[in-house]
Design a protein around this motif. Structure first.
Motif, PDB file in Angstrom:
ATOM      1  N   TRP A 147       0.884  -1.204   0.102  1.00 53.77           N
ATOM      2  CA  TRP A 147       0.042   0.123   0.053  1.00 53.77           C
ATOM      3  C   TRP A 147       0.826   1.276  -0.066  1.00 53.77           C
ATOM      4  N   VAL A 148       1.892   1.263   0.713  1.00 51.32           N
ATOM      5  CA  VAL A 148       2.904   2.507   0.815  1.00 51.32           C
ATOM      6  C   VAL A 148       3.379   2.530  -0.401  1.00 51.32           C
ATOM      7  N   SER A 149       3.987   1.406  -1.025  1.00 49.34           N
ATOM      8  CA  SER A 149       4.757   1.549  -2.279  1.00 49.34           C
ATOM      9  C   SER A 149       3.698   2.212  -3.377  1.00 49.34           C
ATOM     10  N   LYS A 202       3.089   6.191  -2.729  1.00 51.20           N
ATOM     11  CA  LYS A 202       4.400   7.046  -3.309  1.00 51.20           C
ATOM     12  C   LYS A 202       4.008   6.949  -4.911  1.00 51.20           C
ATOM     13  N   GLU A 203       3.516   5.965  -5.663  1.00 50.46           N
ATOM     14  CA  GLU A 203       3.625   6.141  -6.985  1.00 50.46           C
ATOM     15  C   GLU A 203       2.212   7.073  -7.571  1.00 50.46           C
ATOM     16  N   GLN A 204       1.198   7.265  -6.625  1.00 50.97           N
ATOM     17  CA  GLN A 204       0.092   7.979  -6.763  1.00 50.97           C
ATOM     18  C   GLN A 204       0.150   9.166  -6.102  1.00 50.97           C
ATOM     19  N   ASP A 205       1.124   9.538  -5.546  1.00 49.90           N
ATOM     20  CA  ASP A 205       1.146  10.769  -4.714  1.00 49.90           C
ATOM     21  C   ASP A 205       0.306  10.908  -3.899  1.00 49.90           C
ATOM     22  N   LEU A 206       0.043   9.845  -2.682  1.00 49.14           N
ATOM     23  CA  LEU A 206      -1.034  10.142  -2.119  1.00 49.14           C
ATOM     24  C   LEU A 206      -0.711   9.891  -0.610  1.00 49.14           C
ATOM     25  N   PHE A 208       3.448   4.769   7.916  1.00 51.37           N
ATOM     26  CA  PHE A 208       2.865   5.549   6.853  1.00 51.37           C
ATOM     27  C   PHE A 208       3.335   7.012   6.917  1.00 51.37           C
ATOM     28  N   GLY A 209       3.467   7.813   8.038  1.00 52.88           N
ATOM     29  CA  GLY A 209       3.641   9.200   8.019  1.00 52.88           C
ATOM     30  C   GLY A 209       5.332   9.207   7.691  1.00 52.88           C
ATOM     31  N   LYS A 210       6.290   8.494   8.274  1.00 53.45           N
ATOM     32  CA  LYS A 210       7.423   8.551   7.852  1.00 53.45           C
ATOM     33  C   LYS A 210       7.848   8.226   6.246  1.00 53.45           C
ATOM     34  N   GLU A 211       7.252   7.138   5.875  1.00 51.07           N
ATOM     35  CA  GLU A 211       7.462   6.834   4.384  1.00 51.07           C
ATOM     36  C   GLU A 211       6.839   7.959   3.414  1.00 51.07           C
ATOM     37  N   LEU A 212       5.710   8.318   3.725  1.00 47.73           N
ATOM     38  CA  LEU A 212       4.925   9.372   2.805  1.00 47.73           C
ATOM     39  C   LEU A 212       5.143  10.719   2.972  1.00 47.73           C
ATOM     40  N   GLY A 213       5.853  11.154   4.042  1.00 49.31           N
ATOM     41  CA  GLY A 213       5.995  12.628   4.449  1.00 49.31           C
ATOM     42  C   GLY A 213       4.833  13.567   4.879  1.00 49.31           C
ATOM     43  N   GLN A 214       3.646  12.485   5.085  1.00 48.31           N
ATOM     44  CA  GLN A 214       2.373  13.291   5.488  1.00 48.31           C
ATOM     45  C   GLN A 214       1.927  12.593   6.664  1.00 48.31           C
ATOM     46  N   VAL A 215       1.529  13.317   7.558  1.00 48.64           N
ATOM     47  CA  VAL A 215       0.860  12.790   8.922  1.00 48.64           C
ATOM     48  C   VAL A 215      -0.138  11.790   8.441  1.00 48.64           C
ATOM     49  N   ALA A 216      -0.213  10.704   9.158  1.00 49.70           N
ATOM     50  CA  ALA A 216      -1.143   9.634   9.237  1.00 49.70           C
ATOM     51  C   ALA A 216      -2.097   9.696  10.257  1.00 49.70           C
TER      52      ALA A 216
END
Length: 417
Positions: A116-118, A121-125, A170-178
């Motif tokens: 889901w995280v990968s 990232k691909e979808q910029d979500l 999620f927050g660490k990997e995507l740079g957006q608070v989860a």
């Protein structure tokens, strides 16, 4: 110049007469992220087991095309996002893990959500999360965290702890608070003798779950109340009063779900009060036709009033907006598109008000102008601004999105058995 842009420029002039800069409004709107809920795509089934939905919730309908695998679900989500302007988030439940391992809810780890995280990232979500305190054998006699059975409580406490680490990931990997939202279905079908002890057990269980300090830059905890559920009609442990007290004293986000109150109550009128005292707000935008029936969000009065409250009171910065509806009687991708587009529209419509001027004349006691102006705004060319926003975001304008959804249904959804 397209027809859509020409109409936008005309609307821009009209709003400028009231001191509203539509170009600036659209820039502000780009910053608003809606957390679209994964469970609309598969009727809250998830991928943990084949058990039917339980815990005070149910889904009606059997429209063809339900997602059966994580891959199908992500495919449907991509289609839905392609019909919605802006870059947003996805709200996952713990039962949507994507793994070949045989793992239970008290054993889940970040690795079970790596796909889901990968994909995000691909979808910029961004990704948000929810522990799943339902549809499981350890949901016993209507209880989880408030259960009198210590073994049951310990199972769900461990589950809650693990979801916080997953949300942190999620927050660490995507740079957006989860945002990690806690809702439990615990309660009684008939009148209890003791309303106090179950709430004490729930409080103590939550305190243990939240005992680990996690950086709020990565994840924020939210707590969600409910008036009643199927099988908990007489008494719900996690009432509004319980979670308002808990959230305020533990510095947690308070989740306001549009369907979780009495039929004559609305959450729009509660937002300004909660905002004065709370760490922040999580919205679950839904449409309670008959209480918590979770119909697809439409542009009704309450949705527009929610948008106005968020904008007029400058609450967008401390409010996390998520959707919570599920309808299996219609095209599920279309349901996502309708509900999410309407939620964004409601915020846009509120941003197109001359808010500062309206506050000024209200303070001066000029209620005549206040009433006249808010009524005249209903006839302003809001749709032309919305259509332009869709065009510059390269998503279908007007009913063109429906043609896309219908084509996808014919070519993809109808071929699923």
């Amino acid at each position: 110049m397209s027809t859509v842009e020409k109409k936008y420029l005309e609307a821009k002039e009209k709003y400028a007469e009231l001191g509203v800069n539509t170009d600036e409004v659209l820039k502000r709107l780009e910053e608003v992220k809606i957390s679209m809920h994964v469970w609309q795509g598969d009727d809250i089934a998830g991928f943990l087991s084949d058990d039917e939905v339980s815990g005070g919730i149910t889904v009606t309908g059997n429209h063809p095309g339900k997602a059966r695998t994580p891959e199908e679900l992500r495919q449907d989500l991509e289609k839905a996002y392609s019909l919605i302007p802006g870059k947003h988030k996805l709200n996952l439940h713990a039962i949507y893990l994507d793994t070949d391992e045989d793992v239970d809810l008290n054993e889940i780890e970040p690795k079970h959500f790596e796909k889901w995280v990968s994909w995000a990232k691909e979808q910029d979500l961004g990704l948000d999360f929810n522990p799943t305190f339902f549809s499981h054998p350890m949901y016993k006699d209507g209880f989880t965290l408030a259960s009198p059975d210590k073994e049951v409580r310990e199972f769900w406490i461990e589950h809650g702890k693990r979801t916080r680490r997953i949300a942190e990931y999620f927050g660490k990997e995507l740079g957006q608070v989860a945002v990690n939202n806690f809702w439990v279905p615990d309660g009684y079908k008939d009148n209890p003798i003791d309303r106090y002890l179950p709430r004490q057990r729930l409080m103590e269980s939550l305190d243990e779950i939240f005992s680990e300090e996690i950086n709020p830059e990565y994840t924020l905890d939210a707590v969600e109340s409910k008036l009643f559920g199927i099988g908990a009609e007489a008494y719900t442990v996690g009432s509004h009063e319980f979670y308002m007290g808990y959230g305020l004293t533990r510095n947690k986000l308070i989740c306001m779900d549009a369907g979780h109150f009495h039929p004559t109550e609305v959450i729009s009128n509660k937002l300004s009060s909660i905002a004065l005292f709370s760490e922040g707000i999580l919205l679950h935008v839904s449409r309670p036709v008959r209480w918590d029936s979770d119909h697809v969000v439409i542009m009704d009065d309450e949705l527009q009033e929610i948008g106005r409250e968020l904008v007029r009171n400058d609450l967008l910065g401390k409010t996390h907006i998520g959707l919570d509806f599920f309808d299996a009687t219609i095209n599920r991708v279309a349901a996502w598109a309708i509900g999410t587009r309407n939620t964004i529209k409601a915020i846009l419509k509120a941003m197109l008000e001359p808010t500062d001027y309206l506050k000024k004349i209200e303070l001066e006691g000029d209620f005549t102008t206040r009433l006249a102006l808010t009524e005249e705004l209903k006839d302003f060319p809001f749709a032309d601004v919305w259509n332009y926003y869709c065009e510059i975001n390269q998503v279908p304008v007007g009913l063109d999105w429906l043609k896309e959804a219908q084509k996808y249904e014919e070519e993809v959804l109808n071929k699923r058995k």
